[in-house]
Write an enzyme that holds these catalytic residues in place. Structure first.
Site, PDB file in Angstrom:
ATOM      1  N   GLU A 139       0.797  -1.244   0.000  1.00  0.00           N
ATOM      2  CA  GLU A 139       0.000   0.000   0.000  1.00  0.00           C
ATOM      3  C   GLU A 139       0.826   1.290   0.000  1.00  0.00           C
ATOM      4  O   GLU A 139       0.557   2.201   0.778  1.00  0.00           O
ATOM      5  CB  GLU A 139      -0.953   0.006   1.206  1.00  0.00           C
ATOM      6  CG  GLU A 139      -1.904  -1.175   1.210  1.00  0.00           C
ATOM      7  CD  GLU A 139      -2.918  -1.128   2.359  1.00  0.00           C
ATOM      8  OE1 GLU A 139      -2.816  -0.255   3.226  1.00  0.00           O
ATOM      9  OE2 GLU A 139      -3.824  -1.978   2.347  1.00  0.00           O
ATOM     10  N   ASN A 184       2.085  -5.047  -3.240  1.00  0.00           N
ATOM     11  CA  ASN A 184       0.676  -5.365  -2.967  1.00  0.00           C
ATOM     12  C   ASN A 184      -0.101  -4.080  -2.660  1.00  0.00           C
ATOM     13  O   ASN A 184       0.385  -3.227  -1.924  1.00  0.00           O
ATOM     14  CB  ASN A 184       0.647  -6.301  -1.742  1.00  0.00           C
ATOM     15  CG  ASN A 184      -0.706  -6.915  -1.467  1.00  0.00           C
ATOM     16  OD1 ASN A 184      -1.318  -7.506  -2.360  1.00  0.00           O
ATOM     17  ND2 ASN A 184      -1.189  -6.796  -0.237  1.00  0.00           N
ATOM     18  N   HIS A 223     -10.425  -5.967  -2.222  1.00  0.00           N
ATOM     19  CA  HIS A 223     -11.477  -5.793  -1.217  1.00  0.00           C
ATOM     20  C   HIS A 223     -12.611  -5.076  -1.944  1.00  0.00           C
ATOM     21  O   HIS A 223     -12.556  -3.866  -2.149  1.00  0.00           O
ATOM     22  CB  HIS A 223     -10.971  -4.955  -0.037  1.00  0.00           C
ATOM     23  CG  HIS A 223      -9.883  -5.631   0.741  1.00  0.00           C
ATOM     24  ND1 HIS A 223     -10.094  -6.796   1.453  1.00  0.00           N
ATOM     25  CD2 HIS A 223      -8.571  -5.323   0.916  1.00  0.00           C
ATOM     26  CE1 HIS A 223      -8.968  -7.170   2.039  1.00  0.00           C
ATOM     27  NE2 HIS A 223      -8.029  -6.293   1.719  1.00  0.00           N
ATOM     28  N   GLU A 256      -6.193 -10.589  -1.343  1.00  0.00           N
ATOM     29  CA  GLU A 256      -6.990 -10.375  -0.123  1.00  0.00           C
ATOM     30  C   GLU A 256      -8.477 -10.308  -0.462  1.00  0.00           C
ATOM     31  O   GLU A 256      -9.221  -9.488   0.089  1.00  0.00           O
ATOM     32  CB  GLU A 256      -6.555  -9.076   0.572  1.00  0.00           C
ATOM     33  CG  GLU A 256      -5.074  -9.041   0.902  1.00  0.00           C
ATOM     34  CD  GLU A 256      -4.641  -7.806   1.691  1.00  0.00           C
ATOM     35  OE1 GLU A 256      -5.508  -7.109   2.255  1.00  0.00           O
ATOM     36  OE2 GLU A 256      -3.418  -7.554   1.741  1.00  0.00           O
ATOM     37  N   ASP A 303     -12.236 -10.218  -0.797  1.00  0.00           N
ATOM     38  CA  ASP A 303     -13.518 -10.316  -0.084  1.00  0.00           C
ATOM     39  C   ASP A 303     -14.481  -9.356  -0.776  1.00  0.00           C
ATOM     40  O   ASP A 303     -14.064  -8.356  -1.357  1.00  0.00           O
ATOM     41  CB  ASP A 303     -13.401 -10.080   1.438  1.00  0.00           C
ATOM     42  CG  ASP A 303     -12.631  -8.839   1.853  1.00  0.00           C
ATOM     43  OD1 ASP A 303     -12.424  -7.940   1.005  1.00  0.00           O
ATOM     44  OD2 ASP A 303     -12.239  -8.740   3.026  1.00  0.00           O
TER      45      ASP A 303
END
Ligand code: XIL
Length: 448
Positions: free
Chosen positions: A156, A198, A234, A261, A263
């Site tokens: 990030e 990432n 996400h 990641e 979701d």
């Protein structure tokens, strides 16, 4: 008579054919996420928490369904180096051992990030922080050397919004080259791990993902080691229409891509969005796998959004079935898994033995970070010393991957234990930070 027997034969052959197709379709349809992904050489993983490993329902699903794991928090900086220079690997090792016991890939997450830093790091700046950060990368990657499939080396680091530039953070303020310094340190510590960048909000073609892509291209062009980019994914109730095209443009730049990641908010199309993500990965040959960020909805960090594949009781949701079907449908491509080849390229070797050195400079008003490349000539080098003149007013505040003698005027740098030996035609790099103007004179190098 003759005609009838031909028809009979054809019908019989058709039945055999139909049975064969049915049989092979059944044989190919694996019944767990990991096994289905493995059919195309991919993995399907979950972020897991050490504190949940005593929950039998949780580990039952984990052991049955997944062939990759990521520590949700246990390998982050605050967890692994709670006080400076004192490392704590208990929970990280629990995750590693769980993964090993499953025969799963372990993704390392994350070596450097602006969030979840220990308090002591949050209060550091400049070269003290740079040195601490690089030391952290070296120590943690060394502890897990040979065990990690892919490391999120930096997490990030790009800003949201339209600029496509870096996020402000204490790490960013140590100099724009902090990311490449981290990747180089990670490569030196664990050459077998794939090294990933990432980030989130990079799940379509936008200014932020383009900023990351430009960094990847720049790293590739300059020989900075980078092997993969992670897309956190996400997601809310929609997915960018160019999700797959975005993965593809990174793959085309020469890195593996991974969904790291995943979701998706429950909404009204959760199963559809999960299917779209899975199909996109299956369609991109360098998409090596997908990780969901938790197992049951009750395990998710997105409390109340029910964003995962299993409900609170551990039952499979519709989204689970849509992912499994997409994995079983296969992709037209299988991921290429090239052996990790160092992406560093040798500089033009100087003729003869000995060594040579060159400096690249990142300066700002009042300070600089210098990266020095030390190259061997046609013979291997065992030990080196680089000497250079600093402009007046310039003072070194810290160095990494070398030990400096002097901080102003003419200074010299001696190799440290792990980078003294350079193969013929090869090179290594070290760096230092200082106040004032950075060095512009060509350094000299002596071998031995
Ligand atoms: C989250 C964890 O899931 C939470 O348990 C923790 O409190 C905060 O971090 N991006 C990342 C992950 O890279 O490390 C974050 O994980 C979620 C966002």
């Amino acid at each position: 008579m003759k005609r009838r027997s031909i028809i009979t034969v054809l019908v019989a052959a058709g039945a055999v054919l139909a049975a064969g197709v049915l049989f092979s379709a059944t044989a190919d349809a694996a019944t767990t996420l990991g096994a289905s992904a493995a059919q195309s050489g991919r993995y399907f993983g979950a972020a897991i928490a050490a504190g949940r490993l005593s929950d039998g329902t949780y580990t039952g699903i984990l052991n049955r369904e997944f062939n990759a794991v990521t520590p949700e928090n246990e390998m982050k900086w605050d967890a692994t180096e709670p006080s400076q220079g004192s490392f704590s690997y208990g929970n990280g090792d629990r995750i590693l051992n769980q993964g090993i016991s499953m025969g799963a890939k372990v993704r390392g997450h994350a070596l450097l990030w602006h969030a979840q830093q220990p308090g002591w790091a949050q209060s550091l700046a400049g070269s003290a922080l740079r040195n601490a950060a690089i030391n952290h990368v070296t120590q943690v990657a060394t502890h897990y050397k040979g065990k990690i499939y892919a490391w999120d080396v930096v997490n990030e680091a790009f800003a949201d919004g339209g600029g496509g530039g870096r996020r402000d953070s204490n790490l960013q303020r140590t100099g724009n080259d902090w990311i490449e310094a981290a990747f180089k340190a990670a490569r030196a510590a664990d050459p077998a791990a794939k090294l990933c960048y990432n980030d989130y909000n990079t799940d379509g073609v936008n200014a932020k993902s383009t900023g990351v892509l430009n960094m990847v291209k720049d790293f590739k062009a300059r020989g900075v080691p980078i092997d993969c980019v992670g897309f956190q994914s996400h997601l809310g109730t929609t997915i960018p229409g160019d999700y797959q095209a975005n993965l593809q443009r990174f793959a085309d730049a020469g890195v593996d891509v991974q969904i790291t990641e995943l979701d998706v908010a429950q909404g009204n199309n959760q199963a559809g969005i999960y299917a779209t993500v899975t199909k996109a990965c299956m369609a991109v040959s360098r998409c090596t796998g997908i990780t969901v960020w938790g197992i049951r909805d009750s395990d998710s960090w997105r409390t109340g959004e029910n964003p995962l594949l299993f409900d609170n009781s551990g039952n499979k949701k519709a989204a689970y079935t849509s992912v499994l079907n997409a994995l079983n449908a296969g992709g037209s491509t299988t991921p290429t898994t090239p052996a990790t080849t160092p992406t560093t390229t040798p500089t033009t070797p100087s003729t003869g033995g000995g060594c040579s050195a060159s400096t690249s400079l990142n300066s700002w008003n009042g300070g600089y970070v210098a990266t020095v490349r030390v190259a061997a000539g046609s013979a291997a080098v065992n030990g080196w010393t680089v000497t250079m003149a600093l402009p007046s007013g310039s003072a070194i505040t810290g160095a990494w991957s070398a030990t400096n003698s002097g901080t102003s005027g003419t200074v010299s740098f001696r190799n440290v234990s792990y980078n003294g030996s350079i193969a013929a035609g090869g090179y290594t790099e070290f760096g230092f930070q200082g106040t004032g103007a950075g060095p512009t004179a060509t350094p000299t190098c002596s071998a031995g």
